[in-house]
Motif scaffolding. Structure first.
Motif, PDB file in Angstrom:
ATOM      1  N   TYR A   1     -42.368 -38.205  22.890  1.00  0.00           N
ATOM      2  CA  TYR A   1     -42.819 -39.584  22.682  1.00  0.00           C
ATOM      3  C   TYR A   1     -42.640 -39.953  21.215  1.00  0.00           C
ATOM      4  N   ARG A   2     -42.034 -41.104  20.973  1.00  0.00           N
ATOM      5  CA  ARG A   2     -41.664 -41.500  19.612  1.00  0.00           C
ATOM      6  C   ARG A   2     -42.835 -42.199  18.924  1.00  0.00           C
ATOM      7  N   LYS A   3     -43.708 -41.426  18.309  1.00  0.00           N
ATOM      8  CA  LYS A   3     -44.846 -42.035  17.623  1.00  0.00           C
ATOM      9  C   LYS A   3     -44.430 -42.686  16.308  1.00  0.00           C
ATOM     10  N   VAL A   4     -43.311 -42.232  15.740  1.00  0.00           N
ATOM     11  CA  VAL A   4     -42.879 -42.784  14.458  1.00  0.00           C
ATOM     12  C   VAL A   4     -42.491 -44.247  14.606  1.00  0.00           C
ATOM     13  N   ASP A   5     -41.709 -44.551  15.650  1.00  0.00           N
ATOM     14  CA  ASP A   5     -41.303 -45.938  15.888  1.00  0.00           C
ATOM     15  C   ASP A   5     -41.924 -46.426  17.190  1.00  0.00           C
ATOM     16  N   GLU A   6     -43.245 -46.352  17.240  1.00  0.00           N
ATOM     17  CA  GLU A   6     -43.966 -46.632  18.479  1.00  0.00           C
ATOM     18  C   GLU A   6     -43.766 -48.067  18.948  1.00  0.00           C
ATOM     19  N   ALA A   7     -43.721 -49.024  18.022  1.00  0.00           N
ATOM     20  CA  ALA A   7     -43.592 -50.431  18.417  1.00  0.00           C
ATOM     21  C   ALA A   7     -42.261 -50.700  19.127  1.00  0.00           C
ATOM     22  N   PRO A   8     -41.118 -50.341  18.521  1.00  0.00           N
ATOM     23  CA  PRO A   8     -39.863 -50.563  19.258  1.00  0.00           C
ATOM     24  C   PRO A   8     -39.763 -49.708  20.510  1.00  0.00           C
ATOM     25  N   PHE A   9     -40.411 -48.545  20.489  1.00  0.00           N
ATOM     26  CA  PHE A   9     -40.406 -47.688  21.675  1.00  0.00           C
ATOM     27  C   PHE A   9     -41.102 -48.396  22.837  1.00  0.00           C
ATOM     28  N   LYS A  10     -42.232 -49.026  22.550  1.00  0.00           N
ATOM     29  CA  LYS A  10     -42.958 -49.746  23.600  1.00  0.00           C
ATOM     30  C   LYS A  10     -42.186 -50.985  24.048  1.00  0.00           C
ATOM     31  N   ALA A  11     -41.512 -51.631  23.104  1.00  0.00           N
ATOM     32  CA  ALA A  11     -40.720 -52.806  23.474  1.00  0.00           C
ATOM     33  C   ALA A  11     -39.589 -52.417  24.421  1.00  0.00           C
ATOM     34  N   GLU A  12     -38.937 -51.301  24.121  1.00  0.00           N
ATOM     35  CA  GLU A  12     -37.874 -50.825  25.008  1.00  0.00           C
ATOM     36  C   GLU A  12     -38.446 -50.399  26.353  1.00  0.00           C
ATOM     37  N   ALA A  13     -39.659 -49.839  26.340  1.00  0.00           N
ATOM     38  CA  ALA A  13     -40.303 -49.434  27.592  1.00  0.00           C
ATOM     39  C   ALA A  13     -40.553 -50.638  28.487  1.00  0.00           C
ATOM     40  N   ALA A  14     -40.889 -51.764  27.880  1.00  0.00           N
ATOM     41  CA  ALA A  14     -41.099 -52.982  28.674  1.00  0.00           C
ATOM     42  C   ALA A  14     -39.804 -53.416  29.344  1.00  0.00           C
ATOM     43  N   ARG A  15     -38.699 -53.316  28.622  1.00  0.00           N
ATOM     44  CA  ARG A  15     -37.416 -53.684  29.218  1.00  0.00           C
ATOM     45  C   ARG A  15     -36.983 -52.668  30.272  1.00  0.00           C
ATOM     46  N   ALA A  16     -37.369 -51.404  30.079  1.00  0.00           N
ATOM     47  CA  ALA A  16     -36.983 -50.361  31.031  1.00  0.00           C
ATOM     48  C   ALA A  16     -37.586 -50.603  32.407  1.00  0.00           C
ATOM     49  N   ALA A  17     -38.721 -51.277  32.453  1.00  0.00           N
ATOM     50  CA  ALA A  17     -39.337 -51.568  33.748  1.00  0.00           C
ATOM     51  C   ALA A  17     -38.427 -52.432  34.607  1.00  0.00           C
ATOM     52  N   VAL A  18     -37.647 -53.294  33.959  1.00  0.00           N
ATOM     53  CA  VAL A  18     -36.751 -54.175  34.701  1.00  0.00           C
ATOM     54  C   VAL A  18     -35.499 -53.427  35.146  1.00  0.00           C
ATOM     55  N   LEU A  19     -35.091 -52.434  34.369  1.00  0.00           N
ATOM     56  CA  LEU A  19     -33.867 -51.707  34.680  1.00  0.00           C
ATOM     57  C   LEU A  19     -34.006 -50.802  35.894  1.00  0.00           C
ATOM     58  N   GLN A  20     -35.243 -50.472  36.246  1.00  0.00           N
ATOM     59  CA  GLN A  20     -35.427 -49.549  37.365  1.00  0.00           C
ATOM     60  C   GLN A  20     -35.104 -50.245  38.680  1.00  0.00           C
ATOM     61  N   THR A  21     -34.147 -49.699  39.387  1.00  0.00           N
ATOM     62  CA  THR A  21     -33.736 -50.221  40.689  1.00  0.00           C
ATOM     63  C   THR A  21     -34.280 -49.320  41.787  1.00  0.00           C
ATOM     64  N   PRO A  22     -34.240 -49.757  43.032  1.00  0.00           N
ATOM     65  CA  PRO A  22     -34.678 -48.864  44.116  1.00  0.00           C
ATOM     66  C   PRO A  22     -33.902 -47.549  44.135  1.00  0.00           C
ATOM     67  N   GLU A  23     -32.603 -47.618  43.813  1.00  0.00           N
ATOM     68  CA  GLU A  23     -31.801 -46.391  43.803  1.00  0.00           C
ATOM     69  C   GLU A  23     -32.259 -45.444  42.696  1.00  0.00           C
ATOM     70  N   LEU A  24     -32.504 -45.999  41.508  1.00  0.00           N
ATOM     71  CA  LEU A  24     -32.961 -45.164  40.395  1.00  0.00           C
ATOM     72  C   LEU A  24     -34.349 -44.600  40.680  1.00  0.00           C
ATOM     73  N   ALA A  25     -35.226 -45.425  41.244  1.00  0.00           N
ATOM     74  CA  ALA A  25     -36.575 -44.946  41.568  1.00  0.00           C
ATOM     75  C   ALA A  25     -36.518 -43.787  42.556  1.00  0.00           C
ATOM     76  N   GLY A  26     -35.635 -43.888  43.549  1.00  0.00           N
ATOM     77  CA  GLY A  26     -35.494 -42.802  44.515  1.00  0.00           C
ATOM     78  C   GLY A  26     -35.001 -41.518  43.872  1.00  0.00           C
TER      79      GLY A  26
END
Length: 413
Positions: free
Chosen positions: A77-102
């Motif tokens: 977990y990237r504690k050094v750049d936690e803010a951009p890490f969390k921002a990217e995590a928010a975008r990652a929620a959209v990238l997850q498709t049913p195929e990727l989730a499976g």
């Protein structure tokens, strides 16, 4: 809220929990989702692998899903750049498709099985019916229109925040909804399909190993022929060959092992009957390129647009075989005899300009032809005229001139 907590506590006291989270939290998660496995999943699901941070985020979320611990406790977990890490995590929620989730669920099951945990589900939660009849604070996920949510998040730059505002709920509620109901991936562009492996996956579906073996090994089709037949590029088919462990043909050294073409038969069919290489290749069960290699092996000249006829080409080959050895490299191609004759005639003049004028030729044409002969024979034939010094023959030029005279005498006799 108190009533909800009491109901939950009563349920947990009276029911067996199918997951031992204490045991899971003692596991070593350093080997969870190796880099190579992540890339393979991206290829199979058409997911962009990102630049490294996305992979770490997916690994952290997978850690949270398995262990029940917060993502901040995950290895990497990237504690050094936690803010951009969390921002990217928010975008990652959209990238997850049913195929990727499976695929990620499969990774989680394999990880648990590797630690001798094969009797538990990946995740578990108490039934939501425990909350029936309660007016709880916060957003109700059941009221989110999932199809509408999927339409909102795909084309936006900040999809989670935009969807939360459009649906009148919180960002966290949108993330949870997308985690439970991943949005299908939009149709990819051609470049994106190639980059994420979707073209290869489609090729794998349409050209199974049995089909590939039949076309390439049994029917001796070339990769180019298979590309025209299947609609997939040669490079994609080459990748399939490696994946299917089908040995690719290596070229001229390999084609002889797939059938023999006799010279007399090839001359009869190709030269005299004027059949095409493609027609002959089909008859012999090989590619057109392989048939062309056999023609080269047997010294049978191929027809070309605007080139000499076969009879002329064969006569040129026969003449070259009987010519003095020094001239043979210059007797290939159309007009070879004429070039040599012009060189012999031009050598008697004091300069190439005078030779071109005396022979009625364009000077640039004559110079180009003599330059070609010099390249083919490997050295200069003439010492060009300078000021008052006339053009003379080099030692090689004198040998070539004598050989040309001999060839001309033999032709007249």
């Amino acid at each position: 809220m108190t009533i909800a907590l009491v109901r939950l506590a009563d349920y947990l006291d009276s029911n067996d929990i199918p997951i031992d989270y204490q045991r899971r939290r003692r596991l070593d998660y350093s080997s969870l989702l190796p880099h190579e496995l992540w890339l393979d999943i991206c290829r199979r699901t058409g997911t962009s692998p990102g630049q490294g941070r996305r992979e770490q985020i997916i690994r952290c979320r997978l850690f949270q899903r398995i262990s029940g611990l917060p993502t901040e406790d995950a290895p990497g977990y990237r504690k050094v750049d936690e803010a951009p890490f969390k921002a990217e995590a928010a975008r990652a929620a959209v990238l997850q498709t049913p195929e990727l989730a499976g695929e990620l669920d499969r990774v989680a099951r394999d990880f648990l099985a590797a630690h001798d945990i094969d009797d538990e589900p990946v995740i578990w939660q108490p039934p939501t019916s425990l909350l029936d009849g309660l007016d709880l604070p916060g957003p109700d996920l059941a009221r989110i229109d999932i199809p509408h949510l999927h339409r909102l998040v795909r084309p936006r730059k900040n999809p989670v925040q935009y969807a939360a505002e459009a649906l009148g709920t919180t960002v966290e509620a949108i993330r949870l909804a997308l985690h439970e109901h991943p949005a299908p991936a939009p149709p990819p562009t051609k470049s994106a399909a190639r980059a994420t492996g979707q073209v290869r996956r489609k090729a794998r579906q349409d050209v199974a190993k049995e089909t590939f073996v039949r076309l390439y090994l049994d029917e001796h089709q070339s990769l180019n022929q298979m590309a025209a037949l299947t609609g997939f590029s040669r490079s994609v088919l080459t990748g399939l060959a490696h994946e299917y462990e089908v040995p690719l043909r290596e070229g001229p050294q390999d084609y002889r092992r797939r059938g023999t073409v006799e010279r007399d038969w090839l001359i009869e069919q190709y030269v005299h009957r004027r059949r095409t290489l493609a027609d002959l290749a089909h008859k012999k069960g090989m590619s057109t390129a392989n048939m062309a290699r056999w023609a080269k092996t047997h010294n049978v000249p191929l027809r070309s647009r605007g080139g000499a006829s076969h009879s002329q080409a064969l006569r040129a080959i026969d003449q070259a075989s009987r010519a003095p050895r020094i001239l043979r490299p210059a007797l290939g191609g159309q007009g070879a005899s004429e070039r040599l004759s012009r060189f012999a005639a031009a050598s008697a003049y004091p300069s190439l300009g005078a030779a071109a004028s005396g022979l009625g030729l364009n000077m640039f044409t004559l110079v180009a032809q003599i330059n070609r002969i010099e390249r083919e024979l490997g050295g200069p034939l003439l010492v060009r005229a300078e000021r008052r010094r006339p053009m003379t023959l080099t030692p090689l030029g004198r040998k070539v001139l004598r050989a040309i005279r001999t060839l001309q005498c033999d032709a007249q006799s």
